[in-house]
Design a protein around this motif. Structure first.
Motif, short mmCIF file in Angstrom:
data_model
loop_
_atom_site.label_atom_id
_atom_site.label_comp_id
_atom_site.label_asym_id
_atom_site.label_seq_id
_atom_site.Cartn_x
_atom_site.Cartn_y
_atom_site.Cartn_z
N PRO A 143 0.85 -1.40 0.05
CA PRO A 143 0.06 0.03 -0.09
C PRO A 143 0.70 1.24 -0.11
O PRO A 143 0.52 2.30 -0.60
CB PRO A 143 -0.69 -0.12 1.26
CG PRO A 143 -0.66 -1.57 1.54
CD PRO A 143 0.39 -1.94 1.08
N VAL A 144 1.96 1.32 0.87
CA VAL A 144 2.85 2.42 0.81
C VAL A 144 3.36 2.80 -0.43
O VAL A 144 3.54 3.63 -1.14
CB VAL A 144 3.90 2.16 1.78
CG1 VAL A 144 4.79 3.47 1.96
CG2 VAL A 144 3.17 2.31 3.28
N LEU A 145 3.80 1.55 -1.21
CA LEU A 145 4.59 1.85 -2.30
C LEU A 145 3.70 2.20 -3.60
O LEU A 145 4.07 2.92 -4.34
CB LEU A 145 5.37 0.34 -2.66
CG LEU A 145 6.51 -0.08 -1.87
CD1 LEU A 145 6.84 -1.45 -2.34
CD2 LEU A 145 7.69 0.94 -1.99
N LEU A 146 2.43 1.76 -3.58
CA LEU A 146 1.57 2.06 -4.46
C LEU A 146 1.29 3.71 -4.22
O LEU A 146 1.09 4.57 -5.23
CB LEU A 146 0.15 1.08 -4.26
CG LEU A 146 -1.01 1.63 -5.21
CD1 LEU A 146 -0.56 1.50 -6.62
CD2 LEU A 146 -2.22 0.93 -4.93
N ALA A 147 1.20 4.10 -3.19
CA ALA A 147 0.79 5.58 -2.95
C ALA A 147 1.91 6.59 -3.55
O ALA A 147 1.70 7.35 -4.03
CB ALA A 147 0.48 5.82 -1.34
N LEU A 148 3.16 5.84 -3.02
CA LEU A 148 4.46 6.63 -3.48
C LEU A 148 4.38 6.56 -5.08
O LEU A 148 4.78 7.63 -5.74
CB LEU A 148 5.66 5.95 -2.94
CG LEU A 148 5.78 6.10 -1.66
CD1 LEU A 148 7.11 5.20 -1.17
CD2 LEU A 148 5.97 7.73 -1.16
N LYS A 149 4.14 5.44 -5.74
CA LYS A 149 4.12 5.28 -7.22
C LYS A 149 3.07 6.46 -7.74
O LYS A 149 3.34 7.12 -8.66
CB LYS A 149 3.76 3.96 -7.74
CG LYS A 149 3.80 3.81 -9.10
CD LYS A 149 3.46 2.53 -9.46
CE LYS A 149 3.30 2.22 -11.00
NZ LYS A 149 3.12 0.80 -11.28
N GLN A 150 2.16 6.55 -7.20
CA GLN A 150 0.92 7.38 -7.84
C GLN A 150 1.21 8.89 -7.44
O GLN A 150 0.67 9.72 -8.16
CB GLN A 150 -0.47 7.04 -7.07
CG GLN A 150 -0.97 5.60 -7.50
CD GLN A 150 -2.32 5.35 -6.65
OE1 GLN A 150 -2.72 6.01 -5.86
NE2 GLN A 150 -2.95 4.34 -7.35
N LEU A 151 2.11 9.14 -6.52
CA LEU A 151 2.45 10.58 -6.07
C LEU A 151 3.65 11.00 -6.98
O LEU A 151 3.99 12.05 -6.82
CB LEU A 151 2.56 10.76 -4.60
CG LEU A 151 1.35 10.77 -3.85
CD1 LEU A 151 1.74 10.44 -2.19
CD2 LEU A 151 0.64 12.09 -4.06
N GLY A 152 4.32 9.78 -7.54
CA GLY A 152 5.56 10.13 -8.14
C GLY A 152 6.87 10.25 -7.16
O GLY A 152 7.67 11.27 -7.60
N SER A 153 6.71 9.68 -6.12
CA SER A 153 7.75 9.78 -5.18
C SER A 153 8.35 8.78 -4.79
O SER A 153 8.20 7.45 -5.08
CB SER A 153 7.13 10.47 -3.72
OG SER A 153 6.29 11.58 -3.93
N SER A 154 9.79 8.77 -4.40
CA SER A 154 10.87 7.89 -4.06
C SER A 154 10.35 7.65 -2.51
O SER A 154 10.28 8.55 -1.50
CB SER A 154 12.09 7.78 -4.26
OG SER A 154 12.50 9.03 -3.47
N PRO A 155 10.94 6.34 -1.85
CA PRO A 155 10.90 6.21 -0.55
C PRO A 155 11.51 7.05 0.15
O PRO A 155 11.22 7.48 1.50
CB PRO A 155 11.28 4.82 -0.31
CG PRO A 155 10.94 4.02 -1.81
CD PRO A 155 10.89 5.08 -2.42
N GLU A 156 12.61 7.39 -0.17
CA GLU A 156 13.67 8.29 0.56
C GLU A 156 13.02 9.79 0.56
O GLU A 156 13.49 10.44 1.50
CB GLU A 156 14.98 8.51 -0.43
CG GLU A 156 15.82 7.05 -0.39
CD GLU A 156 15.28 5.91 -1.46
OE1 GLU A 156 15.40 4.98 -1.52
OE2 GLU A 156 14.50 6.65 -2.44
N GLU A 157 12.08 10.08 -0.27
CA GLU A 157 11.56 11.37 0.07
C GLU A 157 10.34 11.39 1.13
O GLU A 157 9.65 12.46 1.03
CB GLU A 157 11.11 11.93 -1.26
CG GLU A 157 12.13 12.03 -2.37
CD GLU A 157 11.50 12.28 -3.82
OE1 GLU A 157 11.99 13.24 -4.34
OE2 GLU A 157 10.78 11.36 -4.24
N ALA A 158 10.01 10.20 1.52
CA ALA A 158 8.64 10.20 2.20
C ALA A 158 8.82 9.85 3.77
O ALA A 158 9.71 9.15 4.16
CB ALA A 158 7.82 9.24 1.67
N ILE A 159 7.78 10.12 4.61
CA ILE A 159 7.58 9.78 5.85
C ILE A 159 6.00 9.26 5.74
O ILE A 159 5.10 9.44 5.40
CB ILE A 159 7.62 10.96 6.87
CG1 ILE A 159 9.06 11.53 6.85
CG2 ILE A 159 7.20 10.42 8.26
CD1 ILE A 159 9.07 12.70 7.77
#
Length: 213
Positions: A143-159
């Motif tokens: 679920p987290v990876l799907l949200a990041l993909k839809q937002l165009g973000s990498s895990p390193e940029e996210a909390i």
């Protein structure tokens, strides 16, 4: 790498659905097992998907109990749901500052929409990932990876921000930083045991972490 993306759990993190969830479980379980379950007995059920919880109670009545839970939950939703301190103002500020905002929840989309509309938070989120959208719920990273993909973000940029160990573990598994919320109904010590990168006393603490003053 600078944080530009914030993912939030919904229940118990952005909106106070604790009483709604507890009462929904008690109403359902007391229908099938009168006087067997008390308030403290259902606290561990907060977080995991309903299917997982009810399967552990009675695998022969899972869908029946899920339907009963959701019926009560929807009927009482607007009566029992309230806001947590500083959530609205914080999310509004993050939105205005251009952060990418997403929700990652184990709830179904129709119930999620009810909560976001009631609290007027729906206007701030670009992406909402619900149980309808994934094969594997939190703590799986999907679920987290799907949200990041839809937002165009990498895990390193996210909390990933949440009130349950499912949120913290899901974020860690996906490679994001994580933040626990001290107002979790399960207790701050419980959540601290999963070693989130940050612990928020109130939601506005997040602003300093991401450099918004």
């Amino acid at each position: 790498m600078k944080i530009n993306t914030l993912l939030f759990d919904l229940d118990g993190t952005l909106i106070n659905t604790n009483e709604l969830i507890i009462e929904s479980f008690l109403n359902t379980l007391n229908t099938y097992y009168p006087e067997r379950y008390k308030r403290e007995d259902v606290l561990p059920f907060i977080g995991p998907p309903l299917y997982e919880t009810f399967t552990g109670i009675d695998a022969t009545r899972v869908q029946e109990m899920i339907d009963a839970y959701r019926k009560y939950n929807h009927e009482q939703h607007d009566v029992l749901v309230t806001e947590f301190e500083t959530v609205y103002e914080t999310v509004q500020m993050l939105h205005e500052k251009g952060f990418k905002l997403g929700i990652v929840t184990t709830k179904l989309r129709d119930t999620v929409n009810m909560g976001l509309k009631l609290t007027k938070l729906d206007q701030f989120f670009d992406v909402v990932v619900t149980l309808d959208d994934v094969e594997n719920a939190k703590p799986h990273p999907e679920p987290v990876l799907l949200a990041l993909k839809q937002l165009g973000s990498s895990p390193e940029e996210a909390i990933m921000v949440g009130d349950n160990h499912h949120d913290i573990v899901s974020g860690k598994n996906a490679g994001t930083q994580t933040a626990g919320v001290a107002w979790t109904i399960k207790g701050q010590e419980y959540l601290a045991g999963y070693k989130p990168d940050y612990m928020l006393g109130k939601m506005s603490d997040l602003l300093k972490i991401v450099g918004v003053e």
